[in-house]
Design a protein around this motif. Structure first.
Motif, PDB file in Angstrom:
ATOM      1  N   GLY A 182      -5.351   4.894   5.110  1.00 16.39           N
ATOM      2  CA  GLY A 182      -6.491   4.122   5.113  1.00 16.39           C
ATOM      3  C   GLY A 182      -7.568   4.657   4.572  1.00 16.39           C
ATOM      4  O   GLY A 182      -8.577   4.434   3.853  1.00 16.39           O
ATOM      5  N   VAL A 183      -7.956   6.004   5.201  1.00 16.14           N
ATOM      6  CA  VAL A 183      -9.256   6.521   5.209  1.00 16.14           C
ATOM      7  C   VAL A 183      -9.364   7.055   3.762  1.00 16.14           C
ATOM      8  O   VAL A 183     -10.421   7.096   3.050  1.00 16.14           O
ATOM      9  CB  VAL A 183      -9.346   7.816   6.334  1.00 16.14           C
ATOM     10  CG1 VAL A 183     -10.405   8.684   6.089  1.00 16.14           C
ATOM     11  CG2 VAL A 183      -9.544   7.126   7.591  1.00 16.14           C
ATOM     12  N   CYS A 184      -8.113   7.583   3.150  1.00 14.14           N
ATOM     13  CA  CYS A 184      -8.471   8.057   1.666  1.00 14.14           C
ATOM     14  C   CYS A 184      -8.726   7.189   0.723  1.00 14.14           C
ATOM     15  O   CYS A 184      -9.422   7.399  -0.138  1.00 14.14           O
ATOM     16  CB  CYS A 184      -6.919   8.616   1.235  1.00 14.14           C
ATOM     17  SG  CYS A 184      -6.849  10.485   2.424  1.00 14.14           S
ATOM     18  N   CYS A 185      -7.980   6.083   1.017  1.00 16.79           N
ATOM     19  CA  CYS A 185      -8.184   4.810   0.060  1.00 16.79           C
ATOM     20  C   CYS A 185      -9.692   4.538   0.041  1.00 16.79           C
ATOM     21  O   CYS A 185     -10.372   4.326  -0.949  1.00 16.79           O
ATOM     22  CB  CYS A 185      -7.296   3.686   0.346  1.00 16.79           C
ATOM     23  SG  CYS A 185      -5.582   3.843  -0.273  1.00 16.79           S
ATOM     24  N   LEU A 186     -10.277   4.455   1.392  1.00 18.72           N
ATOM     25  CA  LEU A 186     -11.618   4.012   1.582  1.00 18.72           C
ATOM     26  C   LEU A 186     -12.609   4.887   0.934  1.00 18.72           C
ATOM     27  O   LEU A 186     -13.644   4.802   0.364  1.00 18.72           O
ATOM     28  CB  LEU A 186     -11.955   3.764   3.010  1.00 18.72           C
ATOM     29  CG  LEU A 186     -13.293   3.304   3.622  1.00 18.72           C
ATOM     30  CD1 LEU A 186     -13.659   1.991   2.895  1.00 18.72           C
ATOM     31  CD2 LEU A 186     -13.460   3.042   4.814  1.00 18.72           C
ATOM     32  N   ALA A 187     -12.301   6.238   1.238  1.00 24.33           N
ATOM     33  CA  ALA A 187     -13.062   7.196   0.663  1.00 24.33           C
ATOM     34  C   ALA A 187     -13.318   7.292  -1.118  1.00 24.33           C
ATOM     35  O   ALA A 187     -14.388   7.349  -1.605  1.00 24.33           O
ATOM     36  CB  ALA A 187     -12.664   8.676   1.033  1.00 24.33           C
ATOM     37  N   MET A 188     -12.042   6.751  -1.944  1.00 25.76           N
ATOM     38  CA  MET A 188     -12.281   6.661  -3.103  1.00 25.76           C
ATOM     39  C   MET A 188     -13.136   5.646  -3.425  1.00 25.76           C
ATOM     40  O   MET A 188     -13.837   5.797  -4.349  1.00 25.76           O
ATOM     41  CB  MET A 188     -10.530   6.652  -3.905  1.00 25.76           C
ATOM     42  CG  MET A 188     -10.091   8.078  -3.291  1.00 25.76           C
ATOM     43  SD  MET A 188     -10.745   9.553  -3.970  1.00 25.76           S
ATOM     44  CE  MET A 188     -10.709  10.258  -2.494  1.00 25.76           C
ATOM     45  N   ALA A 189     -12.964   4.463  -2.840  1.00 27.11           N
ATOM     46  CA  ALA A 189     -13.765   3.211  -3.146  1.00 27.11           C
ATOM     47  C   ALA A 189     -15.111   3.561  -2.928  1.00 27.11           C
ATOM     48  O   ALA A 189     -15.831   3.112  -3.780  1.00 27.11           O
ATOM     49  CB  ALA A 189     -13.171   2.026  -2.208  1.00 27.11           C
ATOM     50  N   LEU A 190     -15.510   4.227  -1.789  1.00 28.31           N
ATOM     51  CA  LEU A 190     -16.888   4.236  -1.376  1.00 28.31           C
ATOM     52  C   LEU A 190     -17.580   5.188  -2.456  1.00 28.31           C
ATOM     53  O   LEU A 190     -18.691   5.161  -2.851  1.00 28.31           O
ATOM     54  CB  LEU A 190     -17.031   4.985  -0.224  1.00 28.31           C
ATOM     55  CG  LEU A 190     -16.849   4.095   1.153  1.00 28.31           C
ATOM     56  CD1 LEU A 190     -16.652   4.882   2.248  1.00 28.31           C
ATOM     57  CD2 LEU A 190     -17.766   3.117   1.157  1.00 28.31           C
TER      58      LEU A 190
END
Length: 470
Positions: free
Chosen positions: A266-274
């Protein structure tokens, strides 16, 4: 958030585009010089896109992910594949918790497939997702949590939280058996804190304090936030796609028996979106969290920084990098100064199979097979991981990502190579690159990793209002 960029200047294109910031043409304040043109003194160009605003139109092609997912045949095929996947575990797995999950999940997937066929189209997908979520996730998770059964990594995380509270150190100084090793970085101990605060005196605290519950919550919250950032329109809720993904064997099995990799996904997906949305401070903090959970998240840092550099220039990229590195060092450095030997042996050497006690991660992936041939095979395995990492780094520098999908693809490729050729690994590790490939595409509703341009306006349409240039 109000943009601080100067109106009349195009958005910075970044380091690798070869285009610099170009001022808009100057227009005079008198009447229009030709019929059909906007009044002079006003620009026909729209405002620069504000931070967080999406210009991505939904993909109109036949391969749109949303359209494919709405087909009954695709839904039925997915349920049958999931049922076969779950039914295989009671036959091939030697772990009791995985066999129990397969016995409960396989009939649930079959029932979900039946509902996809017989129910009206408007409710079939939701009913099937609900059945799969209950049968493949909630029921087996509640059963295992109430009886205190889980894989060893859950116990390791909860023990590290206990050690951190009582001794100030998250690692045992002396390791005698495989469960004494803690292959995670210090921030992973946070997910074991609820057990230390709630205890296990009754059924509620037994379930609520389980680290798997908090792994799952972090996973869900991060994917919801990434969806909100990447969605092309505001008229579509992510609950059904998230329920389907969570109920799939890819996530359900890991969530029920262990779930330690779910926060990292989850954190990796959120980092790319941010990073795509130019949220530099938030991206830096999220990347710092990823880099202090497991060292396998470290490749996400250069990928996200290069995405920011490509889209928005050097300063946002440098700001994110400094925040991520600084926050990561603030968490890891104290543990390194206090327990450098334990941290090196348990976090680095143990996952690579370089300690006297070998990791139990032993799925028959190519790297594990090579390592089984002795020191030579082990060296070949590590060499292949290194070659793959260099290849992905060259790809990253030669073709920097231009969207969150492209960045997630690059990160997924690097992690897949590392997991396949590492001397020790599990098939479950491949869930991280799989979700990195799937979730950004579902959120953005397109397959292509290219950044689409906004639709062009017709010459007959009136111009969008813009601030006058004085």
């Amino acid at each position: 958030m109000v943009s601080t960029r100067t109106p009349g200047f195009s958005r910075p294109r970044g380091r690798f585009t070869g285009r610099a910031r170009t001022p808009a043409p100057t227009l005079h304040a008198d009447g229009p010089s030709r019929p059909g043109r906007p009044p002079r003194g006003f620009s026909s160009r729209p405002f620069p896109r504000q931070r967080g605003e999406s210009t991505f139109p939904p993909t109109p092609d036949r391969l749109n992910p949303a359209r494919l997912a709405s087909l009954r045949s695709v839904q039925l095929l997915g349920c049958l594949v999931a049922a076969g996947w779950a039914a295989a575990f009671p036959l091939v797995s030697d772990l009791e918790n995985q066999r129990l999950w397969g016995l409960i999940a396989a009939p649930s997937y079959l029932l979900a497939g039946l509902l996809c066929l017989v129910l009206p189209r408007r409710v079939a997908a939701r009913a099937a997702a609900a059945v799969g979520l209950v049968g493949a996730v909630l029921a087996p998770l509640a059963l295992l949590a109430l009886t205190g059964r889980h894989q060893s990594e859950v116990m390791v995380v909860e023990r590290s939280a206990h050690l951190l509270l009582t001794t100030g150190d998250a690692y045992l100084p002396h390791t005698a058996v495989v469960t004494d090793y803690n292959p995670y970085l210090p921030a992973m101990s946070l997910f074991g804190m609820p057990r230390q605060l709630l205890g296990d005196s009754n059924a509620f605290t037994q379930v609520a304090g389980d680290a798997r519950i908090w792994f799952a919550l972090a996973f869900v919250v991060c994917l919801l936030a990434a969806w909100r950032l990447l969605r092309p329109t505001r008229d579509r809720a992510p609950l059904l796609p998230l329920a389907v993904l969570t109920a799939s064997p890819l996530i359900a099995l890991a969530l029920v028996v262990g779930g330690v990799d779910l926060p990292l996904i989850g954190v990796c997906c959120l980092a790319m979106a941010l990073a795509e949305r130019d949220r530099t401070v938030a991206a830096g903090l999220v990347l710092a969290l990823a880099c202090t959970l497991k060292w396998t998240a470290w490749p996400a840092l250069p990928v996200a920084v290069l995405l920011l550099w490509r889209l928005y220039g050097r300063r946002p990229a440098a700001r994110t990098a400094l925040i991520a590195v600084g926050a990561s060092l603030a968490v890891i450095l104290p543990a390194w100064l206090r327990q450098s030997d334990a941290l090196r042996d348990q976090v680095v050497r143990f996952p690579l199979g370089l300690t006297a006690i070998r990791t139990p991660a032993g799925s028959p992936l190519p790297g594990k097979v090579l390592a089984g041939f002795g020191p030579t095979g082990h060296s070949i395995s590590l060499a292949l991981v290194t070659i793959g990492a260099v290849g992905v780094a060259i790809w990253l520098l030669a073709r920097p990502p231009v969207s969150a999908i492209a960045a997630a693809d690059l990160l997924a490729a690097g992690l897949t190579i590392a997991f396949i050729f590492a001397p020790a690994g599990r098939f479950g590790y491949l869930g991280l690159p799989a979700v990195l490939l799937i979730w950004p595409r579902l959120a953005a509703r397109r397959w292509s990793s290219r950044r689409p341009a906004p639709p062009r306006r017709s010459a007959a349409e009136p111009p969008l209002p813009a601030l006058p240039r004085g």
